[in-house]
Write a protein that holds these residues in place. Structure first.
Motif, short mmCIF file in Angstrom:
data_model
loop_
_atom_site.label_atom_id
_atom_site.label_comp_id
_atom_site.label_asym_id
_atom_site.label_seq_id
_atom_site.Cartn_x
_atom_site.Cartn_y
_atom_site.Cartn_z
N SER A 214 91.40 -51.04 28.74
CA SER A 214 91.89 -51.19 29.65
C SER A 214 91.22 -49.84 30.33
O SER A 214 91.48 -49.64 31.23
N ASP B 43 91.60 -58.38 31.04
CA ASP B 43 91.03 -59.10 31.37
C ASP B 43 89.41 -58.06 31.40
O ASP B 43 89.69 -56.88 31.41
N GLY C 69 83.44 -58.36 33.17
CA GLY C 69 84.87 -57.75 33.39
C GLY C 69 85.30 -56.53 33.88
O GLY C 69 85.87 -55.34 34.37
#
Length: 101
Positions: A29, A56, A97
């Motif tokens: 993250s 993500d 991403g």
């Protein structure tokens, strides 16, 4: 921040320092971290826990030859493939991403 996406190397049998799924998710993250080369020596409970909830845009690349291509289908685990439910190419997915990170 690095001008290029960073890949975390998780190779506990070489470093003697295993990281659990929560630690790898925390690293994933961070801004600029695109994925992890995952060479834990097998597919164990921590592997399943990590794959069950990825940040993500965070790619998991197979780092052990024995697990690189166990399935010739859409969800390959090869060094250039995402080890997860989408089957997206890791480098393509990792770079995409990073937008906004």
């Amino acid at each position: 921040m690095s001008p290029v996406p960073l890949i975390v190397y998780h190779i506990p049998y070489r470093t003697g320092q295993p990281l659990d799924a929560d630690a790898l998710r925390a690293l994933g993250s961070l801004a600029g971290v695109a994925g992890v080369k995952y060479a834990a020596g097998g597919i164990d409970a921590e592997t399943v826990a990590l794959l069950g909830r990825l940040p993500d845009g965070f790619a998991v690349l197979a780092g052990d030859d024995a697990y690189a291509v166990p399935d010739a289908g859409a969800r390959r685990l090869g060094g250039g493939a995402r080890l997860g439910p989408s089957g997206d190419g890791a480098l393509r997915g990792a770079r995409g991403g990073l937008a906004g990170r």
